[in-house]
Scaffold this active site. Structure first.
Site, PDB file in Angstrom:
ATOM      1  N   SER A 153       0.845  -1.193   0.000  1.00 11.45           N
ATOM      2  CA  SER A 153       0.000   0.000   0.000  1.00 11.45           C
ATOM      3  C   SER A 153       0.878   1.240   0.000  1.00 11.45           C
ATOM      4  O   SER A 153       1.928   1.279   0.662  1.00 11.45           O
ATOM      5  CB  SER A 153      -0.903   0.030   1.234  1.00 11.45           C
ATOM      6  OG  SER A 153      -1.535   1.294   1.363  1.00 11.45           O
ATOM      7  N   TYR A 166      -2.739  -1.728   9.877  1.00  8.34           N
ATOM      8  CA  TYR A 166      -2.760  -1.955   8.430  1.00  8.34           C
ATOM      9  C   TYR A 166      -1.485  -1.417   7.778  1.00  8.34           C
ATOM     10  O   TYR A 166      -0.835  -2.104   6.974  1.00  8.34           O
ATOM     11  CB  TYR A 166      -3.989  -1.289   7.817  1.00  8.34           C
ATOM     12  CG  TYR A 166      -4.061  -1.442   6.314  1.00  8.34           C
ATOM     13  CD1 TYR A 166      -4.426  -2.655   5.748  1.00  8.34           C
ATOM     14  CD2 TYR A 166      -3.747  -0.378   5.466  1.00  8.34           C
ATOM     15  CE1 TYR A 166      -4.484  -2.813   4.362  1.00  8.34           C
ATOM     16  CE2 TYR A 166      -3.797  -0.526   4.094  1.00  8.34           C
ATOM     17  CZ  TYR A 166      -4.172  -1.746   3.552  1.00  8.34           C
ATOM     18  OH  TYR A 166      -4.213  -1.899   2.178  1.00  8.34           O
TER      19      TYR A 166
END
Length: 260
Positions: A153, A166
């Protein structure tokens, strides 16, 4: 070494590619586009009904796809998925580690994250990749090579707050990618990662407010929303023979928000 074949190097035709989380969100688009390119696609997703519907639609339009219900944190389920893939098509050319726990996670202060939620994120986003790579490895080694693409990400470049677990897990994906590339290079297996920016997939939009979404575009060089199809080119390139001498790398795909 054979000369670069411009007619086939970028093709995924005939390649057997596993897409974890391949029946929903961005993974669904990866599966559809790979099939349109002639790949034989395995949709390995815990959302069994949704992934079977996507696989059926691919087959209805002339593509080749199967859906296998898979929980990537269950070693037995992962091994069964790989065994079924080998039983169906006899080889595994590509693995896209796309399955991830993100859209259901609430945004908030790091010190309020429940410990069991932290553990679950690490299990899905890191352990799941490890288990899938471990399961495909013997087959890729035996056939003389393969390609692994891990989805990280772009949050890791900026250190975005409010989903610390995350962001941390996705940073770990890059470390795993680099170390694994060293481990399997002698087996002619390429391991790379991409870091998508905020992408307006169906699962992401279901968990994001309109104000949050609107604010994402202005910090990019390309001031428009990012869609799942914006990621397809990088993923297909890394699965194709065109990237045969690229390994251990991370490609950022976020419209120029982060400069990596």
């Amino acid at each position: 070494m054979a000369a670069f074949d411009v007619n086939t190097a970028y093709s995924v035709k005939g390649k057997v590619v596993i897409v974890t989380g391949g029946g929903t969100g961005i993974g669904k688009v990866y599966s559809q586009r790979l099939a349109e390119g002639g790949a034989r696609v395995v949709l390995a997703d815990i959302a069994a009904e949704a992934s079977e519907a996507v696989a059926a639609s691919i087959r209805d339009t002339g593509g080749e796809a199967i859906a296998i219900s898979t929980d990537v944190i269950d070693p037995d389920a992962v091994q069964a998925m790989v065994d079924q893939t080998i039983g169906k098509w006899g080889r595994i050319d590509g693995l896209i580690n796309n399955a991830s726990l993100m859209s259901v996670l609430p945004r908030g202060d790091w010190f309020r994250i429940p410990i069991d939620e932290w553990d679950r994120v690490m299990a899905v986003n890191l352990k799941g990749i490890f288990l899938c790579c471990r399961a495909v490895y013997p087959h890729m080694k035996a056939q003389g090579g393969g390609r692994i693409v891990n989805i990280s990400s772009s949050r890791i470049w900026a250190g975005n707050p409010n989903r610390l677990h995350y962001t941390t897990s996705k940073a770990g994906v890059v470390g795993l990618t680099r170390a694994l590339a060293r481990e399997v290079g002698d087996d002619k297996i390429g391991v790379n990662a991409i870091t998508p920016g905020f992408t307006e997939s169906e699962t992401q939009m279901a968990s994001s407010s309109s104000n949050y979404v609107a604010g994402r575009d202005q910090s990019r060089c390309f001031k428009r929303p990012q869609y799942p199809d914006d990621l397809v080119g990088a993923v297909m390139f890394l699965i194709s023979d065109a990237s045969a001498f690229i390994t251990g790398q991370t490609i950022n795909v976020d419209g120029g928000q982060a400069m990596h």
